[in-house]
Every structure is written in C-alpha cells, then in structure tokens.
Design a protein around this motif. Structure first.
Motif, PDB file in Angstrom:
ATOM      1  N   SER A  39       0.737  -1.107  -0.166  1.00 54.44           N
ATOM      2  CA  SER A  39      -0.162   0.042  -0.071  1.00 54.44           C
ATOM      3  C   SER A  39       0.840   1.159   0.077  1.00 54.44           C
ATOM      4  CB  SER A  39      -0.750  -0.097   1.113  1.00 54.44           C
ATOM      5  OG  SER A  39      -1.669   1.116   1.471  1.00 54.44           O
ATOM      6  N   VAL A  40       0.370   2.325  -0.746  1.00 55.25           N
ATOM      7  CA  VAL A  40       1.274   3.747  -0.589  1.00 55.25           C
ATOM      8  C   VAL A  40       1.294   4.216   0.646  1.00 55.25           C
ATOM      9  CG1 VAL A  40       0.877   4.126  -3.053  1.00 55.25           C
ATOM     10  CG2 VAL A  40      -0.935   4.749  -1.567  1.00 55.25           C
ATOM     11  N   THR A  41       0.357   3.712   1.553  1.00 56.09           N
ATOM     12  CA  THR A  41       0.453   4.401   3.018  1.00 56.09           C
ATOM     13  C   THR A  41       1.573   3.825   3.708  1.00 56.09           C
ATOM     14  OG1 THR A  41      -1.838   4.307   2.615  1.00 56.09           O
ATOM     15  CG2 THR A  41      -1.058   4.874   4.943  1.00 56.09           C
ATOM     16  N   THR A  42       2.103   2.657   3.230  1.00 53.53           N
ATOM     17  CA  THR A  42       2.913   1.945   4.324  1.00 53.53           C
ATOM     18  C   THR A  42       4.687   2.601   4.304  1.00 53.53           C
ATOM     19  OG1 THR A  42       3.452   0.257   2.612  1.00 53.53           O
ATOM     20  CG2 THR A  42       1.644  -0.428   4.165  1.00 53.53           C
ATOM     21  N   THR A  43       5.156   1.999   5.840  1.00 51.86           N
ATOM     22  CA  THR A  43       6.570   2.445   5.831  1.00 51.86           C
ATOM     23  C   THR A  43       7.207   1.313   6.180  1.00 51.86           C
ATOM     24  OG1 THR A  43       5.889   2.820   8.116  1.00 51.86           O
ATOM     25  CG2 THR A  43       5.850   4.892   6.719  1.00 51.86           C
ATOM     26  N   TRP A  44       8.415   1.305   6.707  1.00 53.57           N
ATOM     27  CA  TRP A  44       9.463   0.248   7.115  1.00 53.57           C
ATOM     28  C   TRP A  44       8.640  -0.697   8.141  1.00 53.57           C
ATOM     29  CZ3 TRP A  44      10.666   0.168  12.348  1.00 53.57           C
ATOM     30  CH2 TRP A  44      10.641   1.508  12.990  1.00 53.57           C
ATOM     31  N   VAL A  45       7.829   0.027   8.927  1.00 49.87           N
ATOM     32  CA  VAL A  45       7.045  -0.778   9.944  1.00 49.87           C
ATOM     33  C   VAL A  45       6.301  -1.947   9.342  1.00 49.87           C
ATOM     34  CG1 VAL A  45       5.514  -0.597  11.879  1.00 49.87           C
ATOM     35  CG2 VAL A  45       7.001   1.433  11.493  1.00 49.87           C
ATOM     36  N   CYS A  85       7.063  -3.918   7.028  1.00 50.36           N
ATOM     37  CA  CYS A  85       7.783  -5.243   6.987  1.00 50.36           C
ATOM     38  C   CYS A  85       8.341  -5.611   8.224  1.00 50.36           C
ATOM     39  CB  CYS A  85       8.939  -4.715   5.760  1.00 50.36           C
ATOM     40  SG  CYS A  85       8.398  -4.743   4.120  1.00 50.36           S
ATOM     41  N   ASP A 122      -0.029   0.449  10.198  1.00 52.76           N
ATOM     42  CA  ASP A 122       0.579   0.935   9.444  1.00 52.76           C
ATOM     43  C   ASP A 122       0.018   1.338   7.990  1.00 52.76           C
ATOM     44  OD1 ASP A 122       2.748   2.533   8.141  1.00 52.76           O
ATOM     45  OD2 ASP A 122       3.926   0.842   7.860  1.00 52.76           O
ATOM     46  N   THR A 123      -1.254   0.294   7.639  1.00 52.71           N
ATOM     47  CA  THR A 123      -1.930   0.304   6.422  1.00 52.71           C
ATOM     48  C   THR A 123      -3.014   1.537   6.455  1.00 52.71           C
ATOM     49  OG1 THR A 123      -3.249  -1.002   7.230  1.00 52.71           O
ATOM     50  CG2 THR A 123      -1.546  -2.120   6.012  1.00 52.71           C
TER      51      THR A 123
END
Lengths: 651, 302
Positions: free
Chosen positions: B55-61, B63, B115-116
């Motif tokens: 998702s474009v919202t997500t960050t390293w968290v 994964c 995160d999503t």
C-alpha cells in the motif's frame, strides 16, 4: 575532588539561566551561553559521579556523595543537558521572548536543586533544596501563564507538593526528636517505638509519594506534564518524580531495624495500583502528553513494586530478594528517565511540527518525520519492557525477585512478593496495547487533519538529543553489565549493615540477556535482509490499502485512538470512568454531528473534586460568621477566651 | 550436541505440519477429504516466490511486523525444551524472556497492521492486544506454579518434570494450570473458539484481519511464524500436561512428536465441535483462564 566536580556541575546548572537575562538584547547569545553552561556542568558532574564511585569522597556535615546519590545524580546530569539543547530549538528565545528567559532560569535552578536533594545529608539542606526544586517546578509548569489550563495545573501542583512538604517537616521534626540532630544518618536501633516507626513510614510514603506520583497522590501529575513545554515534561517525568523515589528509598534506609512485612505489602500494593490504574487511564487518553504522563505513574508503580520486594527481602533476611528488587527498582529509575525523556522529546517534536497534542488529529507522521518516528517507536518498545531494550532488563530483575520469593519456605510470606509477577505481566500487556495505539495512530497510517500536512522533520538540535537517548536505551538493553558497578554501589549504600550482600552479577545472569538481545537483533537483521532480497526478486506493485471495495474512503475513516482503546475500556470500566457525548438518532438526511469522549481521573475527578465541592457547599453555610463586622470578631475572641478559661479552670 | 541439532531441525521444519494435521482432522469431522497434509508447506513456498503488493500508505514498520514476528518465534523456540531435552538456550529467568518475546512480536505485528491505515486492521490490532493483556497474567500464574513445583527458574528446569505428584495438592494445581494454559494456547494462536482462522468476514477476524494487506514473501513469513508459534506454545503445554513423560533420548523425541501431533488433532476436534465465541465473551474466558491458574497457585500456598 569528586565532590568538588559534582558541586561545580550543579552550580553551573544553577547559574545557566542567568546569561539569558543579562544578554537579552542579543538575539540567541544568552540562550547559547546557557546551553554551554549546562552542558559543561553536566560533563563535570558526570565525571565527578564516576570518580566518586571509584573513590568515595568523605562525607561532610552537609553533603555526602555515596552510591545511592550517584545512582540518582547521573540522570540529574544527563537529562537536563539534553533537554537544554533540545530547548534551544523547541522553545527558541526569538519565538518566546516573554517567557524564554524565565524558563531557562528555572530549568537550571530545578536541575541544581534536584542534585542538591540527592547529595544533602543535613535536614535543612535537604529541605531548602527540596523547596527550591518544588517552586521551580511550579514556574516551569506555568511557563505559558496566559493559559488558564496551565495556571490551574500549576496551582494543583503547588497544593499537592506542599502537602508533601508539610509531611516532610513532620518527618524531620520527629527525626530530630529521636536522634537529637539534623544529620541524616540511619536512626540507631531501639530508640524508636514501633508506633513511631509506623508514623515515620506513612509520613515518608505520603511526603515522597506526592512528588513521585504514586497513586492516589498523583493528581497533579497528568495536568502538569501535559501543559509544560515538552523538554520540561521530559525533565519532570524523567528526573523530578524520581527525586520522590529517591526520598522514599533513602527514608527507608534511615529507618532502623527489620521492617515489618506489612511495609513490603503496602509498597507492593501501592505499586500494583499505580501500575495497573496508571496504564488503564493512559489507554483512554487522547492527548499525547497526558498519555505519557499517566505512563509515568505506571512506571513509578513498577519501581515501587521493586522497592517492595527489596523491603520484603530485608524483612525475611533474603539478600537475594533485596538485591534483585532494589536493583530492578534503581535500574528502572534510570531506564524510565531515558525512555520517558526520549518519548517526551519525540512527542514534543511531533507537536512542534503540527501544533496539536490531540492524538486523533495526527497520523502518518512517520513519512514526514522518519527520525522522530524511529525515536518514538524505540522509546515505545523500551517503555513496554520488551527485549532487546533497557526496559526489559529492569523489569526482568523485578520479575526474578518475585520468582525468587517462591523459594522462601517460611509460612506464606512468599505469596506477597510472588504476586508481583502476574501484575507486572498485566501492566506489560496493557502498556503494549497503549503504545501500539499511540505510535500507530500518531505516526502510521494517513494524516487525519490539515495540521499534519505541513509537518517537517525537526532539526539536528532536536533530533540529536533524542539519538543520544536512543543510544543509551540500546546500550543498557544489549550490555546491561555496564551498569552493575553503579547499582551494586547503590545497593550497598541502601542496605548498610546487611551482612551477606552479594553482587548483582552473581544473582542475575546478565550475560545471557546480552546474548538473547544480540541473537534477537541478528535474527531480525538476517530475516530482514532475506525478506528484502525476496521482495526485490518477486517484484513490487504499489497500490492502495484494501478498502473492501468502498468507493470513497477518507483518512477520517481510520481507526482512531478512542476506537482502539474501546474494548479495553469496557473490560476495565470499573476504573476507567468515561464521559461520552454521542449523537442521538439521526433524521433521514443526517446533519453534521459531534462526538466527544473524556476519561475521568479516578482520584481527581471522581473523588477529590466532588469531596471539595461538598465541603465548599457545607462551609459556605457558615459564611454568616464572617460578615465583616469588627464587633462580631471581637466578640468571637472574647467568647473563645472565656471557653479557654473555663476549660483550664475545669482541669 | 545431537539433541540441539534435532531441536533446531524440528523447530525449522515441523511447524507447518501442525495446521496440516488440524485441517485434516476438521475435514474428517466434516466428511470431506480435505487439503493434503503438507498443504501449509506448499502455501508458504508458493508465497515466498510471489511478487508483493504494498500500500502507498505503508512505511518500514509494515515489513518489520513479519520479520520481528518470525524472529521472536524462532528465539522463543530456542528457549523451550522439546520433549524433556535441554533447550539450546537456557538460563535462570528465561521464562520472562519467553513471554516478552511474544509480546515484542505482537507489538510489531499490530504496528504493521496500523501502518496500512485501514479500519479493519485497526480493529484486529485492538482485539489482539486486548486479549493478550488478559492472557499474559494467566501465563505468568502458570509459570509461578511450575517454578514453585520444580524449584527452578528456567524453562528447561520448570518443564523437566520429575517432581512428585501428590493427589491432594500438586496434581490438581497442575491440572488447573494445564487447563488455563490450553485456553491461552488457543487464544494466542487464534484458534476457535477465540478466533476463526478460516472466516471470510473482516469484521469478525482477529489475527487474519491484521495481516490483510500483507502479500507475497512477507505474508509467507507471517504464516510460517504463526505455525512456529503454535508449535512452541504447544511444546510448553505438552510438558505441563504430561510432566513426567520419559525424557530418554530417542523415546523423548518420539513422544514429543506424537504429543505434538496429538495436540494438533485435539485442536482440530475442538475446532470441529465448537463455534467461535462472540467477541464480547472472549475476555470473560481469558479472565477465567487467569483465575484457573491463580487457583493453581493458591493450592500451593501452605
């Protein structure tokens, strides 16, 4: 030598605010000079502390730097220096010409006074330093005194802190009555009756509990921490309330003889109540800094539970319990200072960037502020007591103390200490829920309001101090062995006259903790690298979050902090009283509507305030006595004198 | 050395078999043939080869969730003795590390869900963390009982068995703890009656809804980590349920394998004969689990 260094360090902190007043005309000069002074003071002080550890200086009539003092002095020197550096960017003199100078003056003064309390060994010095510290705290809380909320928080703080001071006066008066001197030494055996010791114990609990924020004496804490500027909150939550813990620890070491088992029971119960209720109330908060403030109460609870286990060890002649419990408590004092300062500073930089403390208005800050988000995440993992960070080590020590209590054969006394383990587990579970909520809602997902859009990463002056704290959190988590000498010195200073004291390193296999932490980090690194490779090989598509096919999702549809905490709130409704204002039934075409929720503090809002309101209602019915008529007042005096005469005559 | 090797091999290879056995058991009850026994292995391998959708919202968290989840399950697996053999890592106080490792995994799984920015995943995270709060004290009460019985402070010692089982005191305490830990086992591994891993409605899920947006290799890690968690918690429960089973070298391993497969069958039976609890009832049952093991501790106060 070492005491001279420590005192110079404290003095530099005390005067660090003065250049700000003198060089007011210069733009940032005074501010920079004061940071240099504070930094130099801290460096000198920390060197002095470490020197005092190797070569304990002789104690003078007023000052003494022993192991216990060093344990508490180190955070007193570390946190304010970092806070001062952070403050130059967070509370710039140019942005706050009205109160910047005052803030720095009292910031330095409070730091010096906190150091003064820890090194004092004369009741007068102790009280003077204590009072300077308390009053500086008032001026720091009311930095923004144009704000009504800040004034109210400051007033509440002033009242509670002086209730504590009053108990302290009584404490030292009784102390003088017993020992005939004001020198703060352990009271000799046999001169105090058990009843007197009971009184002294309760006075110490109330006096220092007010400062430490032990439930139910915590009422000043959430408001004060929320309204003060963030680096001041970091100082107050990280260090100031620990001075209350210091007082309690020290007072227990002054009381003579073997403490009765119920003292340990009282401390464990107070700790358990502070821990559980603190974290449950934190869960319901929607103000980021209030949430962190309630977590301070929770962590003070963990510290007091450790102290309770140590007292139980003293009662039952179990040095193992004593060492593990006290080591856990003292290490948690440090750890909480480190990660709570880290959390307040990173929360502060998020607040600085968005100008709101409402968790439900934030969101998605991790992309705009990666370093701040990383610092907050690390602080959150540490405060939940999770491996491989420092919070785990101290909680583990307290757990070990609780489990060692199982081995005590005597009667049923082991239950008292062993019950700490499941309670700590409950606190830990709730803390995880609360910090996932805080981190997730503030830093992850999408921004929930326009304030978030303009957020940019804080500058080096704000991120730098956070990274220093991150370093210490990781260091203590991965290599806890480095703190053992200091803790051992502190434990020896506390348990004077305890014969079979052993070193912490022989009781707790800290090497295994290091190994576990390193293994965990290595596994995460390996798996992370492997996953990265697989993802790269498989190809990546960027898309939107799965929205169940809904056509027009908005960021306001995300799970909020209130919804996150709702189930836990219903499970713990017996302590988390809340007020909700929900929209009623809607017409066919719904209008704009509002929803408000508010968590009541179980002591302040549901007990103290109603009690005072009814007291005011009752007492105002007596107001006719004070109608301003001087003849009436003279009549009261005469009547009172006659009553006294009759009473004396009858006797 | 040999036992350590077998331990690590079993820890790495065995876990996906357990959901396979559970699936077969459920299929038997439903009168179906069911998927092959090794289906979970095929699923995980297939996922590892697939591409990912982020998702474009997500960050390293996002994964970090799967990675930390699997790493903590692996490390916890090294702390638990399998079938009476000494665990590869064992030291006084390791049961606390064991409990907190799962909490760490949970922290990052739930953070990855948030995160999503999806409300469904927020719901799942809130539920998972809420129920874990109540499961952890039950686990710790159980640990206290085991530590008191065995007079040891490491998982290997606590689960080594060999302590006398008196009908009046220790045996009932152990039965209570075993019952409590079985509830914890079901709840922690999101099995029926606490959570239904096969449900298809986001609103009623707990664990599955948290990982709704994960795909490809990351989802593979999550599935693998979940099966490993089932095996590790199952290994603990087995030693509580049969504390004095032989710890002889080969027999110990055989008994351990048989026990784990038997446990998987039992879970399958439970899942076949029960429906999922209503969400509001789940906390009540977890509090009951706490009280069961607390009563176990009370029995030992003499």
């Amino acid at each position: 030598m070492s005491s001279a260094l420590v005192l110079t360090g404290l003095l530099l902190h005390a005067v660090s605010g003065i250049p700000g007043w003198v060089f007011r005309g210069y733009r940032d000069g005074g501010q920079r000079l004061s940071v240099w002074l504070a930094g130099a003071g801290s460096v000198l002080g920390i060197i002095g502390c470490l020197a005092a550890l190797w070569h304990p200086p002789p104690s003078g009539p007023f000052l003494r730097i022993d192991g216990l003092a060093v344990v508490f002095l180190l955070p007193v020197f570390l946190i304010p220096a970092l806070g001062a550096i952070y403050g130059t960017a967070y509370w710039r003199q140019n942005d706050h010409p009205g109160n910047g100078c005052r803030l720095r003056l009292f910031f330095g003064l409070m730091t010096a006074a906190m150091g003064g309390v820890t090194v004092a060994c004369h009741a007068m010095v102790f009280l003077v330093a204590w009072e300077i510290m308390a009053l500086s705290g008032f001026f720091l809380i009311t930095t923004e005194d144009e704000d009504r909320v800040a004034r109210a928080a400051g007033l509440l703080y002033l009242i509670v802190t002086h209730i504590g001071t009053l108990c302290l006066f009584a404490w030292f008066a009784l102390f003088h009555l017993l020992t005939g001197s004001f020198a703060l030494e352990p009271i000799a055996d046999g001169i105090a009756s058990p009843a007197m010791l009971t009184v002294l114990f309760w006075l110490a609990v109330v006096a220092f509990g007010c400062k430490a924020g032990i439930m139910p004496l915590h009422i000043w804490l959430p408001g004060a921490h929320a309204t003060a500027p963030s680096h001041v909150s970091a100082l107050m939550s990280g260090v100031l309330i620990k001075i209350g813990v210091y007082g309690l620890v020290r007072a227990l070491s002054w009381l003579p003889g073997v403490p009765p088992l119920w003292w340990a029971g009282v401390l464990l119960a107070l700790g358990a109540v502070s821990g559980v209720v603190g974290v449950v109330l934190a869960l319901g908060q929607h103000d980021l800094k209030r949430l962190l403030a309630y977590h301070s109460i929770e962590n003070i609870g963990i510290i007091v539970m450790g102290l309770g286990i140590a007292v139980a060890g003293r009662t039952l002649h179990q040095p193992v319990l004593l060492v593990l419990g006290l080591a856990g408590a003292l290490l948690h004092v440090w750890n909480h200072a480190l990660f709570k300062a880290l959390l307040f500073l990173s929360a502060g930089s998020a607040i600085h960037a968005t100008h709101t403390r409402e968790i439900d208005r934030l969101g998605g800050l991790a992309r705009a502020m990666p370093w701040t988000a990383f610092s907050f995440a690390l602080g959150a993992v540490a405060i939940c007591g999770l491996p491989p960070l420092n919070g785990f080590v101290s909680e583990w020590l307290v757990y070990l103390g609780a489990f060692h209590a199982l081995g005590i054969g005597q009667a049923k006394s082991w239950v008292v200490a062993a019950l700490a383990a499941p309670i700590l587990a409950l606190i830990g579970g709730l803390a995880v829920a609360c910090f996932v909520k805080a981190f997730g809602v503030v830093f992850l997902g999408e921004g929930r309001s326009p304030e978030v859009c303009g957020a940019r990463e804080a500058g080096l002056l704000m991120v730098g101090p956070m990274l220093v704290l991150v370093f210490f959190c990781v260091l203590i988590g991965v290599a806890p062995i480095v703190v053992v000498p200091v803790l051992d010195a502190g434990i020896r200073a506390w348990a004077l006259g305890e014969p079979e004291l052993v070193s912490l390193s022989s009781l707790a296999r800290l090497g295994w903790i290091s190994l576990g932490a390193l293994a965990l980090l290595a596994l995460c690194g390996l798996l992370g690298a492997g996953l990265y490779r697989r993802i790269r090989c498989g190809g990546v598509v960027r898309s939107v979050t799965w929205d169940c096919g809904y056509a027009a999702p908005t960021s306001r549809m995300q799970y909020t902090a209130s919804s996150f905490a709702q189930i836990l709130g219903s499970v713990f409704a017996w302590v988390q009283r809340s007020q909700w204002r929900k929209p009623g039934t809607m017409p066919v075409f719904p209008d704009k509507t509002r929803f408000r929720g508010h968590i009541l503090d179980v002591v302040l809002d549901t007990t103290v305030k109603p009690a005072f309101r009814s007291a005011v209602r009752f007492l105002s019915s007596l107001r006719f006595l004070q109608a301003g008529n001087i003849h009436a007042y003279l009549f009261y005096i005469v009547a009172f004198l006659i009553v006294l005469l009759l009473w004396k005559g009858a006797a | 050395m040999r036992d350590v090797g077998i331990h690590i091999l079993l820890l790495l290879l065995l876990p996906p078999l357990l959901p396979g056995v559970i699936g077969k058991t459920k299929a038997f009850f439903a009168g179906r043939v069911g998927p092959p026994l090794l289906q979970p292995y095929y699923d995980i391998l297939k996922l590892m080869r697939k591409g990912s959708v982020f998702s474009v919202t997500t960050t390293w968290v996002f994964c970090a969730g799967p990675v930390v989840g699997l790493a903590t399950a692996l490390l916890a697996g090294l702390l638990v003795p399998f079938g009476g053999h000494r665990a590869p890592l064992s030291f006084p106080g390791d049961m606390i590390l064991f409990a907190y490792l799962f909490a760490l995994g949970r922290f990052f799984t739930a953070a990855a869900a948030l995160d999503t920015g999806s409300a469904f995943e927020g719901m799942g995270a809130a539920r998972e963390l809420t129920f874990a709060c109540l499961a952890e004290p039950a686990l710790l009460f159980g640990m206290l009982v085991l530590a008191k019985l065995s007079d040891s402070l490491s998982l290997t010692g606590m689960l080594a068995g060999g302590y006398p089982l008196e009908l009046g005191v220790t045996a009932p305490a152990l039965v209570l703890v075993a019952a409590s830990l079985f509830l914890v086992l079901l709840a922690e591994n999101s099995r029926i009656p606490f959570d239904d891993p096969n449900t298809h409605l986001e609103l009623t899920m707990i664990h599955e809804v948290m990982v709704l947006d994960h795909s490809g290799p990351a989802f593979g890690l999550i599935e693998y980590g979940a099966t490993m968690k089932l095996m590790v918690t199952g290994a603990v429960w087995l030693r509580v349920a049969m504390p004095n089973a032989a710890a002889d070298s080969w027999l110990g391993w055989i008994l351990f394998l048989a026990g784990l497969l038997g446990l998987a069958v039992v879970i399958g039976v439970v899942e076949s004969v029960m429906a999922r609890f209503r969400m509001v009832v789940v906390p009540t049952f977890l509090v009951a689990a706490c009280l069961l093991s607390a009563f176990g501790m009370v029995l030992l106060v003499r």
